[in-house]
Design a protein around this motif. Structure first.
Motif, PDB file in Angstrom:
ATOM      1  N   ILE A 217       0.806  -1.296  -0.069  1.00  0.00           N
ATOM      2  CA  ILE A 217      -0.141   0.029   0.119  1.00  0.00           C
ATOM      3  C   ILE A 217       1.031   1.456  -0.236  1.00  0.00           C
ATOM      4  N   LYS A 218       1.829   1.378   0.955  1.00  0.00           N
ATOM      5  CA  LYS A 218       2.804   2.510   0.872  1.00  0.00           C
ATOM      6  C   LYS A 218       3.488   2.670  -0.535  1.00  0.00           C
ATOM      7  N   TYR A 219       3.948   1.554  -1.152  1.00  0.00           N
ATOM      8  CA  TYR A 219       4.462   1.712  -2.453  1.00  0.00           C
ATOM      9  C   TYR A 219       3.495   2.134  -3.448  1.00  0.00           C
ATOM     10  N   LEU A 220       2.148   1.812  -3.355  1.00  0.00           N
ATOM     11  CA  LEU A 220       1.277   2.353  -4.262  1.00  0.00           C
ATOM     12  C   LEU A 220       0.996   3.687  -4.187  1.00  0.00           C
ATOM     13  N   GLN A 221       0.924   4.127  -2.869  1.00  0.00           N
ATOM     14  CA  GLN A 221       0.642   5.503  -2.666  1.00  0.00           C
ATOM     15  C   GLN A 221       1.797   6.543  -2.579  1.00  0.00           C
ATOM     16  N   SER A 222       2.867   5.803  -2.818  1.00  0.00           N
ATOM     17  CA  SER A 222       4.057   6.713  -3.328  1.00  0.00           C
ATOM     18  C   SER A 222       4.268   7.031  -4.768  1.00  0.00           C
ATOM     19  N   GLN A 223       3.443   6.471  -5.498  1.00  0.00           N
ATOM     20  CA  GLN A 223       3.674   6.532  -6.993  1.00  0.00           C
ATOM     21  C   GLN A 223       2.879   7.895  -7.334  1.00  0.00           C
ATOM     22  N   PHE A 224       3.394   8.219  -8.746  1.00  0.00           N
ATOM     23  CA  PHE A 224       2.479   9.655  -9.107  1.00  0.00           C
ATOM     24  C   PHE A 224       1.392   9.055 -10.009  1.00  0.00           C
ATOM     25  N   TRP A 225       0.272   9.197  -9.658  1.00  0.00           N
ATOM     26  CA  TRP A 225      -0.881   8.768 -10.441  1.00  0.00           C
ATOM     27  C   TRP A 225      -1.134   9.778 -11.447  1.00  0.00           C
ATOM     28  N   TRP A 226      -1.135   9.536 -12.832  1.00  0.00           N
ATOM     29  CA  TRP A 226      -1.527  10.369 -14.013  1.00  0.00           C
ATOM     30  C   TRP A 226      -2.780  10.539 -14.168  1.00  0.00           C
ATOM     31  N   ASP A 227      -3.333  11.578 -14.517  1.00  0.00           N
ATOM     32  CA  ASP A 227      -4.597  11.844 -15.040  1.00  0.00           C
ATOM     33  C   ASP A 227      -4.578  12.240 -16.684  1.00  0.00           C
ATOM     34  N   ASN A 228      -5.140  11.504 -17.331  1.00  0.00           N
ATOM     35  CA  ASN A 228      -5.327  11.663 -18.909  1.00  0.00           C
ATOM     36  C   ASN A 228      -6.553  12.329 -19.202  1.00  0.00           C
ATOM     37  N   ASN A 229      -7.132  13.038 -18.453  1.00  0.00           N
ATOM     38  CA  ASN A 229      -8.336  13.763 -18.755  1.00  0.00           C
ATOM     39  C   ASN A 229      -7.779  15.322 -19.262  1.00  0.00           C
ATOM     40  N   TYR A 230      -8.093  15.909 -20.120  1.00  0.00           N
ATOM     41  CA  TYR A 230      -7.755  17.110 -20.305  1.00  0.00           C
ATOM     42  C   TYR A 230      -8.835  18.212 -20.886  1.00  0.00           C
ATOM     43  N   PRO A 231      -9.204  19.209 -20.489  1.00  0.00           N
ATOM     44  CA  PRO A 231     -10.092  20.195 -21.017  1.00  0.00           C
ATOM     45  C   PRO A 231      -9.697  20.856 -22.344  1.00  0.00           C
TER      46      PRO A 231
END
Length: 231
Positions: A217-231
């Motif tokens: 869990i700590k590993y997953l929370q440390s990742q940068f989670w990309w957002d591919n939705n753009y206006p």
């Protein structure tokens, strides 16, 4: 007998309220939304303030550039170009929007949900593996996956609120157009919401929910989670 009648009446009243809990239908030709900076008025429709019809312009119903592919330089290899009420103010109260989705080879529009809209998607170029998962079934049963490989011209529907995804399983770029049954459908990307929230969800909650070690869990929370939705 009287108690039973009152219970039945209460249930019917609740059901009636639920039926009318969605966005109201427009009672005028349009309600062009105005930006927060112009929020001097105090009449809201669907969360937006209506522009005076006398000053509405053709540009309030216009968007250009959907013919241009979005950037695919992010790790997901996908880009969602949204066209909703935030891009076309004239969509306010009209209950419809759309998006262009571009995919690099093996690009993914990750599992997500639209809390306020059903989505219908048509593939224009390439090949996509798409699918959605049903809501929680009865006890001791698993959520059901509905999945399909789509080619150009194929259409697939993702019911409102259900987790779904699109994956380019081909060696060339892919393009799809999605139409959604809300002017502001919203999007919740599952991994981003669960592991990338601010502040973060307690690891104690997530280790229990996912039945994995705390370090995972700590590993997953440390990742940068990309957002591919753009206006």
């Amino acid at each position: 007998m009287a108690v039973g009648f009152h219970i039945t009446a209460a249930i019917l009243m609740l059901a009636f309220a639920i039926v009318y809990a969605s966005d109201p239908s427009p009672l005028q030709d349009f309600c062009v939304a105005i930006g927060d900076a112009d929020a001097d008025a105090n009449v809201f429709v669907n969360g937006k303030i209506c522009k005076d019809p006398k000053v509405v312009k053709p540009e309030d119903f216009f968007f250009q550039g959907l013919n241009k592919p979005g950037s695919l330089s992010n790790p997901l290899g996908s880009n969602v170009t949204q066209v909703n009420v935030n891009q076309i103010p004239g969509l306010n109260t009209l209950g419809i929007s759309l998006a262009r989705i571009d995919f690099a080879p093996y690009g993914l529009n990750p599992p997500h949900t639209h809390p306020r809209a059903t989505e219908i998607l048509v593939v224009l170029e390439g090949t996509l593996l798409v699918g959605f998962v049903t809501s929680n079934p009865a006890m001791n049963m698993k959520n059901r996956l509905f999945t399909k490989v789509l080619n150009p011209g194929d259409v697939f529907v993702f019911p409102q609120g259900l987790i779904h995804f699109q994956f380019n399983n081909g060696k060339t770029n892919a393009v799809a157009i999605a139409s959604l049954s809300s002017q502001n459908p919203g999007v919740i990307t599952i991994a981003n919401a669960v592991f990338g929230s601010d502040p973060p969800i307690s690891p104690a909650v997530l280790t229990k929910a996912f039945q994995v070690d705390n370090n995972v869990i700590k590993y997953l929370q440390s990742q940068f989670w990309w957002d591919n939705n753009y206006p």
